[in-house]
Design an enzyme around this catalytic site. Sequence first.
Site, PDB file in Angstrom:
ATOM      1  N   CYS A 304     -27.836 -20.864 -19.605  1.00 47.75           N
ATOM      2  CA  CYS A 304     -28.930 -19.907 -19.420  1.00 47.75           C
ATOM      3  C   CYS A 304     -29.968 -20.335 -18.394  1.00 47.75           C
ATOM      4  O   CYS A 304     -30.417 -19.522 -17.585  1.00 47.75           O
ATOM      5  CB  CYS A 304     -29.582 -19.572 -20.755  1.00 47.75           C
ATOM      6  SG  CYS A 304     -30.439 -20.956 -21.561  1.00 47.75           S
ATOM      7  N   HIS A 362     -33.905 -20.198 -25.056  1.00 46.16           N
ATOM      8  CA  HIS A 362     -33.166 -19.338 -24.137  1.00 46.16           C
ATOM      9  C   HIS A 362     -34.071 -19.062 -22.946  1.00 46.16           C
ATOM     10  O   HIS A 362     -35.282 -18.837 -23.093  1.00 46.16           O
ATOM     11  CB  HIS A 362     -32.764 -18.025 -24.804  1.00 46.16           C
ATOM     12  CG  HIS A 362     -32.002 -17.114 -23.892  1.00 46.16           C
ATOM     13  ND1 HIS A 362     -30.879 -17.521 -23.204  1.00 46.16           N
ATOM     14  CD2 HIS A 362     -32.223 -15.823 -23.511  1.00 46.16           C
ATOM     15  CE1 HIS A 362     -30.429 -16.520 -22.470  1.00 46.16           C
ATOM     16  NE2 HIS A 362     -31.226 -15.487 -22.629  1.00 46.16           N
ATOM     17  N   ASP A 385     -32.559 -10.746 -17.404  1.00 49.38           N
ATOM     18  CA  ASP A 385     -31.816 -11.860 -17.996  1.00 49.38           C
ATOM     19  C   ASP A 385     -30.364 -11.843 -17.510  1.00 49.38           C
ATOM     20  O   ASP A 385     -29.577 -10.984 -17.914  1.00 49.38           O
ATOM     21  CB  ASP A 385     -31.862 -11.765 -19.521  1.00 49.38           C
ATOM     22  CG  ASP A 385     -31.231 -12.974 -20.194  1.00 49.38           C
ATOM     23  OD1 ASP A 385     -30.704 -13.849 -19.491  1.00 49.38           O
ATOM     24  OD2 ASP A 385     -31.279 -13.039 -21.440  1.00 49.38           O
TER      25      ASP A 385
END
Length: 731
Positions: A304, A362, A385
């Site tokens: 991530c 995250h 994202d």
Amino acid sequence: MLLIPSVTRNSLCQTMDCVQQTTHYISGTDDGHCQLRLVDFEVHENHISHETQGLSKKHLVLRRGKPFKLTLRFRGRSWNPHSEALVLEVWLGSLSERIPVQFSDKWPNPQHWSAKIHPGSVHSESVTIHICSPVQTSVALYSLLLHTETRQTIRSFAVGSFVLLCNPWLKDDPVYMPHEAQLQEYIKSDYGLVFMGTNLNVCQRPWSFGQYEPGVLEACLKLLEVSPQHLSNENRDNILRADPVYLSRVVCAMVNCNDDLGILHGKWQGGYEGGVNPTEWSGSADILRRWVSSNFSPVRYGQCWVFASVLCTVMRVLGIPSRVVTVFNAGHDTNASRTIEEFYSSTGEKLNLSKDSLWNFHVWVECWMRRPDLGAGFDGWQVVDPTPQEKSAGIFCCGPCPVAAVQQRCLSAPYDTSFIFASVDADVIRLIVRNGVVVERMVDSELVGQVIYTKRIGSDTPENLTPAYKRKKRAQPGFGRMTTQGSLCFMHSAVMTKGLGEEAASYTGQTSSGLEVSLNIIGKPSFGESIRMSVKVTNSSSEPRVLVEHVDAQIKKYNSSPQESFWKMHKEVHILAHEALTLQHTIPASEYESVLATDEIVNIAVVVKDVRTKERVLDSQEFNISSPQISFEIEGGDSIQINKEHTVQVSFTNEFKKTLTGAVLTVEGSGLLKGKHEARLAHLKQGEKMEKTVSIMASSPGTKVLMATFSHSNSPNVVSRSFHKVSIIEA
């Protein structure tokens, strides 16, 4: 209209020869055109004016809606404006627009391209033209032609090309950002921090966004050109690229390779053979250049923070203010229930029974833009994202989702607001399972999105963004809330539990009779030291109790369920009426050193059971264990001159309470060092220092990152990794 192909030579030369010329005769004979000798793109001045210095050595880089200038130089006689018109023509793919050059002090219609010559700026052998694009022009590489037109003839010259970016300095641009300090941080800065670990022990690592590295701007433009949107309908894509909302979705999907020729291949399990361990990346430039040089094969591997950091680089290059954001305890809601289910055994072992997951951290990106599709209330920071978790409109991208929509719980706002809301504000439903039956349910409405960080402007400290995403929750009827001590009360609402049978699904809980438990990790555990914890048990009832306490410890990755337990403990506890007991527990380092790897997380859970009533209460904590730090000392300080060699001393001191065997100290740094440089010792005694001296030199300005790792054979899975920021300045 006559299309002249672009020149193939480097179009960025300060004085570019007009090497490609055609003449189109309308009628009659040539009545004598002025001879165009060369075009001066005024590169240095234009780059300063447009805040694009250093972005490319191959192209003139400009910002939309702001005038730029070029100077035409003639051979022989001067240009005669009375008999010869100048017309520019700008091309994007197969789309073009003619721009008549006018004498004026004012700009005509700002919705169209325009070009003007200031009266009095025509000289005997040159003329300076000022050109301006509309505010909402597409981000792309453009070709520019010049036509000289008389009554009889048109002569056309392929002048060159230029890159047009968004303009956050311009008030009418949808990405306008009002404060200079923000623009310096979120557009021009090529350095950032990524926050990782757990909310109990936040770690940070520097990241070199690298937008001034050679080839990075060109890679970002290539990303747009090989996107599915461009390949399927070039003209439509070229037009829509004026919109930062559209741009952010295209780029977001292209950072992962799940649906396209994207940049990064994600991997979260197993080894990293055939690629790079995601923890070893320290900058975006190397990733982008590898992607281009491999003919758009995905770079292996990303997780991530790598996806997010590369996305932040691309967005800053394209002119959209962006920052990397970390959510601690981020919910991954797979079924759109806005709840995260966790299952525990009756002895505190966390079970892998849920499709939902809770990531210890995250990382995503916030991009700054107006949202005319939603209204002014949703302007500002938008979550984008690129980590491929769930599909959005059929592809792996997420956002742009207004942060304001998340806070205001406008969950139908595009894009993916409900999913982002669950990431930062879902309830965690914890279920204790015994023999396939749910025997207790509890809810924690505070754990998800416990803290949300980004790098503070002009500082290496975190800025807490949590209030921007979350309002304080009101207590809901029938739902327990986390107490201030961190204990969990019962949840009296039925939750359907898949796969555990009708008895589990119909269970509705029972009224709490005053038993509470809270777990607290003492200090910040470090490798080689014992893990210490305290468990507080409170009996608020009027009767004494006999309890059984179970404590269970497991290893897990930051984004997945735990592995088997590596340490367990249980004992009987007697507690008086209205009494609170604090129980102390210690896990020796020898219990976890052989099973714990670097960057893994420890999950500890406590279940306390009333022997008579069978009532159970649970609390848990997840935390990371800190590695010893590696030291960097750069000759002359952390700012070094470009193209000048500097010495760096890297050292590691053994603070473990034992001798380490097979010690290896490795140093590397993209843009500073070629390859990896190692030092080895067969034995490193307690308190002894290990050193490696290297010479670094940078050929481009900006901020770069040195990385050092230390490993040893006592615990092969444990690697200490440290990073150091280096600022490169012009001589």
